[in-house]
Design an enzyme around this catalytic site. Structure first.
Site, PDB file in Angstrom:
ATOM      1  N   CYS A  37       0.801  -1.242   0.000  1.00  0.00           N
ATOM      2  CA  CYS A  37       0.000   0.000   0.000  1.00  0.00           C
ATOM      3  C   CYS A  37       0.827   1.283   0.000  1.00  0.00           C
ATOM      4  O   CYS A  37       0.568   2.183  -0.801  1.00  0.00           O
ATOM      5  CB  CYS A  37      -0.907   0.048   1.216  1.00  0.00           C
ATOM      6  SG  CYS A  37      -1.587  -1.523   1.715  1.00  0.00           S
ATOM      7  N   LYS A  50       3.262   1.720  -3.045  1.00  0.00           N
ATOM      8  CA  LYS A  50       2.357   1.780  -4.210  1.00  0.00           C
ATOM      9  C   LYS A  50       1.716   3.151  -4.314  1.00  0.00           C
ATOM     10  O   LYS A  50       1.708   3.766  -5.385  1.00  0.00           O
ATOM     11  CB  LYS A  50       1.314   0.658  -4.079  1.00  0.00           C
ATOM     12  CG  LYS A  50       0.241   0.558  -5.124  1.00  0.00           C
ATOM     13  CD  LYS A  50      -0.967   1.444  -4.957  1.00  0.00           C
ATOM     14  CE  LYS A  50      -1.664   1.368  -3.628  1.00  0.00           C
ATOM     15  NZ  LYS A  50      -2.506   0.196  -3.441  1.00  0.00           N
ATOM     16  N   TYR A  77      -6.793  -5.839  -8.311  1.00  0.00           N
ATOM     17  CA  TYR A  77      -6.312  -4.570  -7.751  1.00  0.00           C
ATOM     18  C   TYR A  77      -4.878  -4.272  -8.222  1.00  0.00           C
ATOM     19  O   TYR A  77      -4.585  -3.177  -8.685  1.00  0.00           O
ATOM     20  CB  TYR A  77      -6.172  -4.680  -6.228  1.00  0.00           C
ATOM     21  CG  TYR A  77      -7.364  -4.570  -5.342  1.00  0.00           C
ATOM     22  CD1 TYR A  77      -7.537  -3.447  -4.545  1.00  0.00           C
ATOM     23  CD2 TYR A  77      -8.271  -5.606  -5.220  1.00  0.00           C
ATOM     24  CE1 TYR A  77      -8.596  -3.361  -3.644  1.00  0.00           C
ATOM     25  CE2 TYR A  77      -9.327  -5.536  -4.318  1.00  0.00           C
ATOM     26  CZ  TYR A  77      -9.483  -4.401  -3.540  1.00  0.00           C
ATOM     27  OH  TYR A  77     -10.515  -4.323  -2.646  1.00  0.00           O
ATOM     28  N   GLU A 131      -3.704  -1.290 -10.697  1.00  0.00           N
ATOM     29  CA  GLU A 131      -3.013  -0.156 -10.081  1.00  0.00           C
ATOM     30  C   GLU A 131      -1.653   0.060 -10.732  1.00  0.00           C
ATOM     31  O   GLU A 131      -1.271   1.201 -11.046  1.00  0.00           O
ATOM     32  CB  GLU A 131      -2.854  -0.376  -8.574  1.00  0.00           C
ATOM     33  CG  GLU A 131      -4.192  -0.300  -7.836  1.00  0.00           C
ATOM     34  CD  GLU A 131      -4.100  -0.507  -6.327  1.00  0.00           C
ATOM     35  OE1 GLU A 131      -5.045  -0.151  -5.630  1.00  0.00           O
ATOM     36  OE2 GLU A 131      -3.075  -1.043  -5.847  1.00  0.00           O
ATOM     37  N   GLU A 142     -21.188  15.879  -4.781  1.00  0.00           N
ATOM     38  CA  GLU A 142     -22.524  16.418  -4.468  1.00  0.00           C
ATOM     39  C   GLU A 142     -23.599  15.640  -5.220  1.00  0.00           C
ATOM     40  O   GLU A 142     -24.756  15.585  -4.795  1.00  0.00           O
ATOM     41  CB  GLU A 142     -22.625  17.917  -4.783  1.00  0.00           C
ATOM     42  CG  GLU A 142     -22.572  18.269  -6.249  1.00  0.00           C
ATOM     43  CD  GLU A 142     -22.682  19.789  -6.480  1.00  0.00           C
ATOM     44  OE1 GLU A 142     -23.684  20.364  -6.061  1.00  0.00           O
ATOM     45  OE2 GLU A 142     -21.767  20.371  -7.080  1.00  0.00           O
TER      46      GLU A 142
HETATM   47  P1  NDP Z   1      -6.640 -10.567  -7.179  1.00  0.00           P
HETATM   48  O1  NDP Z   1      -6.998 -11.890  -6.639  1.00  0.00           O
HETATM   49  O2  NDP Z   1      -7.468  -9.375  -6.870  1.00  0.00           O
HETATM   50  O3  NDP Z   1      -6.514 -10.631  -8.752  1.00  0.00           O
HETATM   51  C1  NDP Z   1      -5.782 -11.638  -9.385  1.00  0.00           C
HETATM   52  C2  NDP Z   1      -5.953 -11.456 -10.871  1.00  0.00           C
HETATM   53  O4  NDP Z   1      -5.111 -12.363 -11.553  1.00  0.00           O
HETATM   54  C3  NDP Z   1      -7.374 -11.720 -11.323  1.00  0.00           C
HETATM   55  O5  NDP Z   1      -7.665 -10.795 -12.348  1.00  0.00           O
HETATM   56  C4  NDP Z   1      -7.301 -13.147 -11.856  1.00  0.00           C
HETATM   57  O6  NDP Z   1      -8.205 -13.412 -12.880  1.00  0.00           O
HETATM   58  C5  NDP Z   1      -5.902 -13.159 -12.426  1.00  0.00           C
HETATM   59  N1  NDP Z   1      -5.330 -14.499 -12.466  1.00  0.00           N
HETATM   60  C6  NDP Z   1      -5.277 -15.414 -11.474  1.00  0.00           C
HETATM   61  N2  NDP Z   1      -4.644 -16.531 -11.883  1.00  0.00           N
HETATM   62  C7  NDP Z   1      -4.279 -16.310 -13.165  1.00  0.00           C
HETATM   63  C8  NDP Z   1      -3.596 -17.086 -14.132  1.00  0.00           C
HETATM   64  N3  NDP Z   1      -3.161 -18.306 -13.866  1.00  0.00           N
HETATM   65  N4  NDP Z   1      -3.401 -16.539 -15.359  1.00  0.00           N
HETATM   66  C9  NDP Z   1      -3.854 -15.299 -15.630  1.00  0.00           C
HETATM   67  N5  NDP Z   1      -4.507 -14.525 -14.762  1.00  0.00           N
HETATM   68  C10 NDP Z   1      -4.719 -15.028 -13.535  1.00  0.00           C
HETATM   69  O7  NDP Z   1      -5.136 -10.382  -6.738  1.00  0.00           O
HETATM   70  P2  NDP Z   1      -4.152  -9.170  -6.684  1.00  0.00           P
HETATM   71  O8  NDP Z   1      -2.830  -9.851  -6.793  1.00  0.00           O
HETATM   72  O9  NDP Z   1      -4.468  -8.099  -7.645  1.00  0.00           O
HETATM   73  O10 NDP Z   1      -4.402  -8.585  -5.228  1.00  0.00           O
HETATM   74  C11 NDP Z   1      -4.427  -9.432  -4.081  1.00  0.00           C
HETATM   75  C12 NDP Z   1      -5.229  -8.830  -2.978  1.00  0.00           C
HETATM   76  O11 NDP Z   1      -4.498  -7.771  -2.384  1.00  0.00           O
HETATM   77  C13 NDP Z   1      -6.550  -8.177  -3.395  1.00  0.00           C
HETATM   78  O12 NDP Z   1      -7.578  -9.082  -3.505  1.00  0.00           O
HETATM   79  C14 NDP Z   1      -6.770  -7.184  -2.299  1.00  0.00           C
HETATM   80  O13 NDP Z   1      -7.431  -7.814  -1.248  1.00  0.00           O
HETATM   81  C15 NDP Z   1      -5.369  -6.791  -1.875  1.00  0.00           C
HETATM   82  N6  NDP Z   1      -4.996  -5.467  -2.412  1.00  0.00           N
HETATM   83  C16 NDP Z   1      -5.698  -4.368  -2.053  1.00  0.00           C
HETATM   84  C17 NDP Z   1      -5.370  -3.123  -2.552  1.00  0.00           C
HETATM   85  C18 NDP Z   1      -6.164  -1.934  -2.157  1.00  0.00           C
HETATM   86  O14 NDP Z   1      -6.873  -1.988  -1.171  1.00  0.00           O
HETATM   87  N7  NDP Z   1      -6.099  -0.837  -2.919  1.00  0.00           N
HETATM   88  C19 NDP Z   1      -4.258  -2.953  -3.468  1.00  0.00           C
HETATM   89  C20 NDP Z   1      -3.590  -4.161  -3.793  1.00  0.00           C
HETATM   90  C21 NDP Z   1      -3.951  -5.365  -3.270  1.00  0.00           C
HETATM   91  P3  NDP Z   1      -9.729 -13.861 -12.603  1.00  0.00           P
HETATM   92  O15 NDP Z   1     -10.469 -12.605 -12.253  1.00  0.00           O
HETATM   93  O16 NDP Z   1     -10.155 -14.434 -13.901  1.00  0.00           O
HETATM   94  O17 NDP Z   1      -9.693 -14.851 -11.506  1.00  0.00           O
END
Ligand code: NDP
Length: 451
Positions: free
Chosen positions: A47, A50, A177, A181, A439
């Site tokens: 966080c 980032k 996310y 981002e 608003e």
């Molecule tokens: P997420 O689980 O949110 O997203 C993972 C992404 O990778 C999804 O789009 C998924 O696709 C894709 N994916 C998974 N496996 C594969 C694969 N084998 N090949 C291709 N694509 C794949 O994980 P993140 O790593 O982005 O973030 C992890 C967590 O960290 C978040 O869920 C959140 O809780 C936290 N976070 C919060 C933030 C904030 O509050 N601003 C910022 C960053 C992280 P599909 O949708 O099809 O499954």
């Protein structure tokens, strides 16, 4: 039986440090082991850095905007080295703050890996054993990558904060996310940014209209987003990485970053031997009080894979201390968590998406999308979205979704009203703050859709 400590915490991230501090402040004898840097993912590789990178990347567009407002200034180059060293100095400072919090509250710290030897014993990497009445596991998570040819060439968000130089081009894999981002950050830092997401639309699980707008605006700003596309293989070609995609594209990139989800850090902690249950992803299974199947062992934060957000881990840590050390059984509240995604534009959200709400009950949708004054004056075509989902039966606002600059700040405040159970009429009774973007949340009179 006497123990060395009342509480031994494994993991010095947001959740672990908070639990250790609050327990110690209440008079408990507390120790904490951390194998890496204090502050955990949020402070060291998540966080905080980032968000600093988001800030840095947003200045690229500001020069043009300032010119539109009459300023006679010219764009210059972005100095990654200068920014990076300042960012790391800030992270060092914050790590110091975390160490001091522990030290000042009398928490004994061990800078090494720890595992569970039995229900009341922690074994440190140097072989030392310490006993504790309660053990709290707060070891967080780590990026998880799929197995595929050339995967060793990929980097993850962990490495993004340490790049020796900014790449000229980057491919980002994923649509969650982290992927979205970093796509915004890299694009803002003038890196040619391509993003592959295997699904039909990025940010799966969020409100369709909101994520649709984020996706559209990201493309407008220059991210080369390919939906329904995944990576098949990679190999080194000179100093570039050759990539083959499912859509048949073969391209060269300087860097390929995977943001394909995160896995709980539950390996090598001796959990299975103790009878602590792990879920399908390796997450520690806990009850509503964060207690594992072994009564003296608790777990909080990303290692339990409930809602993987820093403030949630902190609350889980506080609820644990309340339950175990203050005799006041408290379960962390995971309902209606406001959250922001620091994409460009930002998205702030709380409650149900339109799609999920409609499955639950009859709703009214109030939504407006418009060009905000500041950007429109500067000649930008960007749009923002303000959206409320309202229950027809109770009039309660079930969901609020904002896509706009500063949406994270806005949703924190709108979140209070939604958490309190505010109705649409409560929103309407509130006088608009004019002229602002938000608003619109109190001035939308006619439902856009019902049903
Ligand atoms: P997420 O689980 O949110 O997203 C993972 C992404 O990778 C999804 O789009 C998924 O696709 C894709 N994916 C998974 N496996 C594969 C694969 N084998 N090949 C291709 N694509 C794949 O994980 P993140 O790593 O982005 O973030 C992890 C967590 O960290 C978040 O869920 C959140 O809780 C936290 N976070 C919060 C933030 C904030 O509050 N601003 C910022 C960053 C992280 P599909 O949708 O099809 O499954």
């Amino acid at each position: 039986m006497s123990f060395d400590y009342d509480l031994f915490v494994i993991g010095g991230g947001s959740g672990g440090v908070r639990a250790a501090r609050v327990a110690a402040q209440g008079g408990a004898k507390v120790a904490l082991a951390e194998e890496d840097r204090y502050g955990g993912t949020c402070v060291i590789r998540g966080c905080v850095p980032k968000k600093l990178m988001v800030f840095a990347s947003e200045y690229s567009g500001m020069v043009e905007d300032a010119q539109s407002y009459g300023w006679d200034i010219q764009p210059g180059a972005f100095d990654w080295d200068k920014f990076k060293s300042k960012m790391h100095a800030e992270l060092d400072r914050l790590e110091g703050v975390y160490r001091n919090i522990l030290g000042n509250n009398g928490v004994e710290t061990f800078d090494q890996r720890a595992m569970l030897a039995d229900a009341h014993t922690v074994e440190l990497a140097d072989g030392t054993k310490k006993t504790a009445k309660h053990i709290l596991i707060a070891t967080g998570g780590r990026p998880s990558l799929p197995d595929m040819p050339g995967i060793e060439l990929a980097i993850t968000s962990n490495e993004m904060f340490h790049l020796e130089k900014l790449p000229e081009s980057i491919l980002i894999i994923g649509g969650g996310y982290i992927a979205c981002e970093f796509a915004g950050i890299m694009n803002g830092m003038c890196v040619q940014t391509t993003q592959y997401y295997r699904g039909a639309q990025i940010l799966r699980g969020f409100d369709d209209e909101a994520r649709g707008l984020v996706s559209e605006e990201m493309c407008q700003r220059g991210v080369d987003l390919h939906l329904g596309t995944n990576i098949l293989e990679m190999r080194k070609e000179g100093d570039k990485i050759w990539v083959k995609a499912t859509n048949g594209d073969e391209k060269l990139f300087d860097q390929v970053m995977f943001a394909t989800g995160r896995a709980p850090n539950s390996d090598g902690l001796g959990l299975e031997a103790l009878g602590i249950e792990l879920g399908r992803k390796g997450e520690i299974v806990v009850d509503q009080y964060s207690q594992t199947a072994v009564p003296s062992v608790y777990a909080i934060g990303d290692v339990t894979d409930r809602a993987n957000l820093t403030p949630v881990a902190i609350r889980e840590g506080m609820a644990f201390v309340e339950t175990v050390f203050k005799g006041n059984p408290t379960s962390p509240d995971h309902e209606l968590i406001p959250t922001a995604i620091f994409t460009q534009p930002e998205m702030g959200t709380i409650g149900l998406s339109e799609e999920d709400a409609r499955e639950q009950e009859p709703i009214e949708v109030y939504a407006t999308s418009f060009k905000p004054m500041q950007q429109s004056f500067a000649g930008r075509s960007e749009r923002v979205l303000m959206k409320l989902i309202v229950s027809q039966a109770t009039r309660k606002v079930l969901g609020c979704h904002i896509v706009a600059p500063g949406a994270g700040e806005m949703i924190q405040l709108a979140g209070i009203a939604v958490k309190m159970g505010a109705t649409k009429e409560d929103f309407d009774r509130t006088v608009a703050v004019h002229p602002t973007m938000s608003e619109e949340l109190v001035t939308m009179k006619t439902p856009t859709r019902t049903g």
